[in-house]
Design a protein around this motif. Structure first.
Motif, mmCIF file in Angstrom:
data_model
loop_
_atom_site.group_PDB
_atom_site.id
_atom_site.type_symbol
_atom_site.label_atom_id
_atom_site.label_comp_id
_atom_site.label_asym_id
_atom_site.label_seq_id
_atom_site.Cartn_x
_atom_site.Cartn_y
_atom_site.Cartn_z
ATOM 1 N N LEU A 264 -6.870 6.413 -29.438
ATOM 2 C CA LEU A 264 -7.305 6.816 -28.095
ATOM 3 C C LEU A 264 -7.243 8.329 -27.922
ATOM 4 C CD1 LEU A 264 -5.709 4.050 -25.829
ATOM 5 C CD2 LEU A 264 -8.057 4.228 -26.674
ATOM 6 N N GLY A 265 -6.310 8.983 -28.625
ATOM 7 C CA GLY A 265 -6.274 10.450 -28.580
ATOM 8 C C GLY A 265 -7.549 11.052 -29.142
ATOM 9 N N LEU A 266 -8.034 10.488 -30.264
ATOM 10 C CA LEU A 266 -9.282 10.977 -30.845
ATOM 11 C C LEU A 266 -10.462 10.703 -29.910
ATOM 12 C CD1 LEU A 266 -8.802 9.894 -34.571
ATOM 13 C CD2 LEU A 266 -8.662 12.201 -33.630
ATOM 14 N N VAL A 267 -10.470 9.530 -29.287
ATOM 15 C CA VAL A 267 -11.520 9.234 -28.303
ATOM 16 C C VAL A 267 -11.450 10.234 -27.155
ATOM 17 C CG1 VAL A 267 -12.341 7.538 -26.630
ATOM 18 C CG2 VAL A 267 -11.642 6.787 -28.902
ATOM 19 N N GLY A 268 -10.227 10.611 -26.756
ATOM 20 C CA GLY A 268 -10.064 11.597 -25.685
ATOM 21 C C GLY A 268 -10.672 12.943 -26.037
ATOM 22 N N VAL A 269 -10.559 13.335 -27.306
ATOM 23 C CA VAL A 269 -11.186 14.593 -27.754
ATOM 24 C C VAL A 269 -12.702 14.517 -27.563
ATOM 25 C CG1 VAL A 269 -11.656 16.048 -29.758
ATOM 26 C CG2 VAL A 269 -9.353 15.141 -29.390
ATOM 27 N N LEU A 270 -13.297 13.381 -27.945
ATOM 28 C CA LEU A 270 -14.741 13.207 -27.798
ATOM 29 C C LEU A 270 -15.150 13.205 -26.327
ATOM 30 C CD1 LEU A 270 -15.322 10.405 -30.480
ATOM 31 C CD2 LEU A 270 -15.564 12.877 -30.761
ATOM 32 N N VAL A 271 -14.330 12.556 -25.494
ATOM 33 C CA VAL A 271 -14.637 12.518 -24.057
ATOM 34 C C VAL A 271 -14.566 13.919 -23.463
ATOM 35 C CG1 VAL A 271 -13.814 11.693 -21.815
ATOM 36 C CG2 VAL A 271 -13.913 10.118 -23.751
ATOM 37 N N ALA A 272 -13.532 14.684 -23.814
ATOM 38 C CA ALA A 272 -13.419 16.053 -23.308
ATOM 39 C C ALA A 272 -14.617 16.894 -23.727
ATOM 40 C CB ALA A 272 -12.120 16.689 -23.819
ATOM 41 N N HIS A 273 -15.035 16.732 -24.975
ATOM 42 C CA HIS A 273 -16.209 17.449 -25.491
ATOM 43 C C HIS A 273 -17.448 17.130 -24.657
ATOM 44 C CE1 HIS A 273 -18.414 19.203 -29.086
ATOM 45 N NE2 HIS A 273 -19.397 18.682 -28.374
ATOM 46 N N GLU A 274 -17.679 15.851 -24.418
ATOM 47 C CA GLU A 274 -18.880 15.448 -23.694
ATOM 48 C C GLU A 274 -18.813 15.849 -22.225
ATOM 49 O OE1 GLU A 274 -22.652 14.093 -23.091
ATOM 50 O OE2 GLU A 274 -21.555 14.551 -24.944
ATOM 51 N N VAL A 275 -17.626 15.767 -21.620
ATOM 52 C CA VAL A 275 -17.488 16.193 -20.222
ATOM 53 C C VAL A 275 -17.826 17.672 -20.085
ATOM 54 C CG1 VAL A 275 -15.797 16.613 -18.383
ATOM 55 C CG2 VAL A 275 -15.847 14.399 -19.547
ATOM 56 N N GLY A 276 -17.414 18.475 -21.066
ATOM 57 C CA GLY A 276 -17.766 19.894 -21.039
ATOM 58 C C GLY A 276 -19.265 20.103 -21.018
ATOM 59 N N HIS A 277 -19.985 19.359 -21.863
ATOM 60 C CA HIS A 277 -21.447 19.451 -21.856
ATOM 61 C C HIS A 277 -22.024 19.050 -20.498
ATOM 62 C CE1 HIS A 277 -22.030 20.562 -25.956
ATOM 63 N NE2 HIS A 277 -21.644 19.413 -26.481
ATOM 64 N N GLN A 278 -21.572 17.910 -19.976
ATOM 65 C CA GLN A 278 -22.156 17.360 -18.755
ATOM 66 C C GLN A 278 -21.925 18.262 -17.552
ATOM 67 O OE1 GLN A 278 -24.106 14.758 -18.491
ATOM 68 N NE2 GLN A 278 -23.854 13.829 -20.514
ATOM 69 N N VAL A 279 -20.720 18.819 -17.443
ATOM 70 C CA VAL A 279 -20.422 19.696 -16.306
ATOM 71 C C VAL A 279 -21.307 20.939 -16.349
ATOM 72 C CG1 VAL A 279 -18.658 21.205 -15.298
ATOM 73 C CG2 VAL A 279 -18.056 18.878 -16.005
ATOM 74 N N SER A 280 -21.460 21.528 -17.523
ATOM 75 C CA SER A 280 -22.299 22.714 -17.651
ATOM 76 C C SER A 280 -23.768 22.379 -17.404
ATOM 77 C CB SER A 280 -22.120 23.331 -19.040
ATOM 78 O OG SER A 280 -22.803 24.552 -19.151
ATOM 79 N N ALA A 281 -24.214 21.220 -17.891
ATOM 80 C CA ALA A 281 -25.611 20.821 -17.681
ATOM 81 C C ALA A 281 -25.904 20.609 -16.196
ATOM 82 C CB ALA A 281 -25.912 19.556 -18.470
ATOM 83 N N GLN A 282 -24.965 20.022 -15.471
ATOM 84 C CA GLN A 282 -25.172 19.814 -14.032
ATOM 85 C C GLN A 282 -25.290 21.147 -13.296
ATOM 86 O OE1 GLN A 282 -22.081 17.267 -12.554
ATOM 87 N NE2 GLN A 282 -22.745 15.496 -13.755
ATOM 88 N N ARG A 283 -24.563 22.142 -13.773
ATOM 89 C CA ARG A 283 -24.634 23.466 -13.141
ATOM 90 C C ARG A 283 -26.056 24.019 -13.202
ATOM 91 N NH1 ARG A 283 -22.151 28.820 -15.988
ATOM 92 N NH2 ARG A 283 -23.034 30.360 -14.561
ATOM 93 N N TYR A 284 -26.765 23.754 -14.291
ATOM 94 C CA TYR A 284 -28.136 24.253 -14.436
ATOM 95 C C TYR A 284 -29.183 23.189 -14.080
ATOM 96 C CZ TYR A 284 -26.305 28.336 -16.884
ATOM 97 O OH TYR A 284 -25.639 29.499 -17.206
ATOM 98 N N GLN A 285 -28.728 22.053 -13.552
ATOM 99 C CA GLN A 285 -29.622 20.954 -13.182
ATOM 100 C C GLN A 285 -30.459 20.494 -14.384
ATOM 101 O OE1 GLN A 285 -31.794 22.469 -9.761
ATOM 102 N NE2 GLN A 285 -30.117 22.004 -8.371
ATOM 103 N N VAL A 286 -29.794 20.386 -15.514
ATOM 104 C CA VAL A 286 -30.419 19.919 -16.754
ATOM 105 C C VAL A 286 -29.923 18.508 -17.043
ATOM 106 C CG1 VAL A 286 -30.533 20.267 -19.249
ATOM 107 C CG2 VAL A 286 -30.714 22.229 -17.715
ATOM 108 N N ARG A 287 -30.834 17.616 -17.342
ATOM 109 C CA ARG A 287 -30.462 16.240 -17.674
ATOM 110 C C ARG A 287 -30.136 16.119 -19.164
ATOM 111 N NH1 ARG A 287 -35.188 14.941 -14.928
ATOM 112 N NH2 ARG A 287 -36.101 14.426 -16.948
ATOM 113 N N LEU A 288 -29.034 15.461 -19.457
ATOM 114 C CA LEU A 288 -28.674 15.137 -20.831
ATOM 115 C C LEU A 288 -28.797 13.638 -21.043
ATOM 116 C CD1 LEU A 288 -25.488 17.324 -21.466
ATOM 117 C CD2 LEU A 288 -27.807 17.740 -22.286
#
Length: 501
Positions: A264-288
């Motif tokens: 689950l720790g490794l899954v958490g790393v992947l989730v943190a990675h993807e959340v970083g992408h999604q938050v930044s994409a929302q800032r520019y109104q870009v769909r992922l």
């Protein structure tokens, strides 16, 4: 290996300096920021190569000084940038020569001559041989948005489902692109996209394409595939957790609870990675798209892939979205690693072969700082967070490799453009092929990149404006840390600094 690390650092800094020098004092200050970020690590690795280890207090002092100097340089950089913006007068409409006012037809392509002005739309000559694949009425509206104070159009060329407008850029790139886009939208709402890019001669051109060419939203089959990959990745992370604990989860499923925290720790790393992408994409109104995690039994996962389902406004947005994922996942992994190293003396649970720590200059150095002489063994008991953080950093580093549509490839494309990004992709593949002789993980990763991730991202709407120098410095620092994570310590150097026997 340390020599290769320093070579990579000098190449990165050299390329950065060549890019910064034409910009004068502002460019050099931005380059100094990247040097300041790398400085502590270069000094620490250099001393390690000589067999000299620093204590934790010294390392923290270097990091604090580096951050302070980086902030000071940033303030000076912003001050100079503001001064320049106040001193540069707004662009004026230059005199139009007869050559600029009329365009000769191209001998290679059927073209439509145009005489652009800010008041009247250009006329379409009746002798057009092959009309563009858009209606004459739409073409006239498109040609009418150009003027001598924005982009002076000289030639119209059919291109795919739209047109290329050649001419002369007359003002600040972001301002011109914004104004032309607004005028196009007011004349032909919700019908066309306007791209400001470079042609093969590195001259600005405008491309207008119908919105039907925009990226498509993934259907249910892609979402089903993403779900299957997510489940498979959770399974591979659990199997990797069991492997670190020296048992086979497939053969001993009753021990699932033991592998669960690491998995689950490794899954958490992947989730943190993807959340970083999604938050930044929302800032520019870009769909992922939905995330596509890729399972790997050796390290849990090769990372998470996604694609853009809308156009990017500029190269800065490409950088921010690409950088935010590794930044979030990497910081999360680094935090877990440091916590694990701190807790290891009081909670030695995970048996770890010392070769794991020798497998990374970055991780081995941190372990030596926190654990000291206790590493002079062949195997050591550490806290499980050490394993999670170490593998999380490897996953992050793999995604930072400068190839195709990996995060590292996107960062290179954002900073240096498509030509350099294409070159770095093939160089990365060649290096991986050479490393694959000794490491099968490199072979698997090279195949994945070649088959799935080698293509660059499509151009943004404003492809001419580069990310600012602070982002360029952060990108270079991320690439340097990627190299430090993936490069192993040589056996002789590891033994000399006290890692292993």
């Amino acid at each position: 290996m340390t020599g290769l690390l320093f070579l990579a650092a000098f190449v990165i800094l050299g390329v950065g300096y060549q890019r910064a020098r034409p910009m004068g004092q502002i460019g050099v200050l931005a380059w100094l920021q990247s040097l300041v970020l790398m400085g502590p690590w270069l000094l620490m690795f250099g001393l390690l190569s000589l067999g000299i280890t620093l204590n934790l207090a010294s390392v923290l002092l270097m990091v604090i000084l580096s951050i302070s100097l980086y902030i000071t340089l940033g303030r000076r950089l912003r001050y100079l940038a503001n001064q320049d913006s106040q001193q540069v007068p707004p662009p004026t409409s230059p005199d139009i020569s007869p050559i600029e006012a009329t365009s000769a037809p191209s001998s290679d392509n059927p073209v439509t001559d145009s005489k652009a002005s800010s008041s009247t739309p250009p006329e379409i000559p009746p002798t057009t041989i092959a009309p563009p694949p858009i209606s004459a009425e739409d073409l006239k509206s498109i040609q009418g948005i150009f003027g001598i104070d924005t982009f002076f159009a000289t030639e119209t060329i059919p291109y795919q489902d739209g047109v290329i407008i050649q001419g002369n850029l007359r003002g600040d790139v972001p301002t011109v692109h914004s104004e032309l886009t607004q005028q196009l939208e007011s004349r032909l709402p919700e019908q066309y996209r306007l791209f400001l890019v470079e042609n093969t001669d590195e001259k600005p051109i405008v491309i207008v394409l119908p919105r039907r060419n925009d990226p498509k939203v993934g259907g249910w089959t892609q979402k089903l595939f993403a779900t299957i990959l997510s489940l498979a990745t959770i399974g591979s992370c659990l199997i990797t957790g069991a492997f670190l604990l020296s048992f086979n989860l497939i053969e001993q499923p009753e021990r699932l609870s033991e592998a669960l925290p690491i998995g689950l720790g490794l899954v958490g790393v992947l989730v943190a990675h993807e959340v970083g992408h999604q938050v930044s994409a929302q800032r520019y109104q870009v769909r992922l798209s939905w995330p596509f995690p890729f399972p790997a039994l050796q390290i849990g996962s090769f990372g998470v892939f996604n694609r853009f389902e809308s156009l990017l406004p500029n190269r800065q947005s490409l950088f921010d979205i690409a950088f935010s994922g590794p930044a979030a996942g990497g910081l999360f992994s680094l935090t877990l690693l440091i916590l694990g190293l701190i807790l290891s003396p009081s909670s030695p649970i995970l048996p770890l072969d010392i070769s794991f720590l020798r497998g990374s200059i970055f991780v081995g150095t941190l372990a030596r700082l926190f654990l000291g002489d206790t590493l002079q063994v062949s195997s050591i008991l550490v806290h499980p967070l050490v394993g999670v953080g170490w593998l999380g950093l490897v996953i992050t580093a793999l995604n930072l490799m400068p190839a195709g549509s990996l995060d590292g490839g996107r960062i290179i494309q954002a900073i240096y453009g498509r030509k350099i990004a294409r070159l770095s992709t093939w160089i990365t593949l060649v290096i991986l092929a050479l490393i694959a002789i000794a490491n099968p993980i490199a072979l698997y990763w090279a195949i994945i990149i070649l088959l799935l991730q080698r293509d660059l991202e499509r151009p943004s709407l404003n492809e001419l404006t580069e990310p600012d120098d602070t982002r360029a410095a952060l990108g270079l620092a991320a690439l340097f840390i990627m190299v430090a994570i993936l490069l192993p310590l040589s056996p002789s150097l590891a033994t000399r600094i006290g890692i292993g026997v």
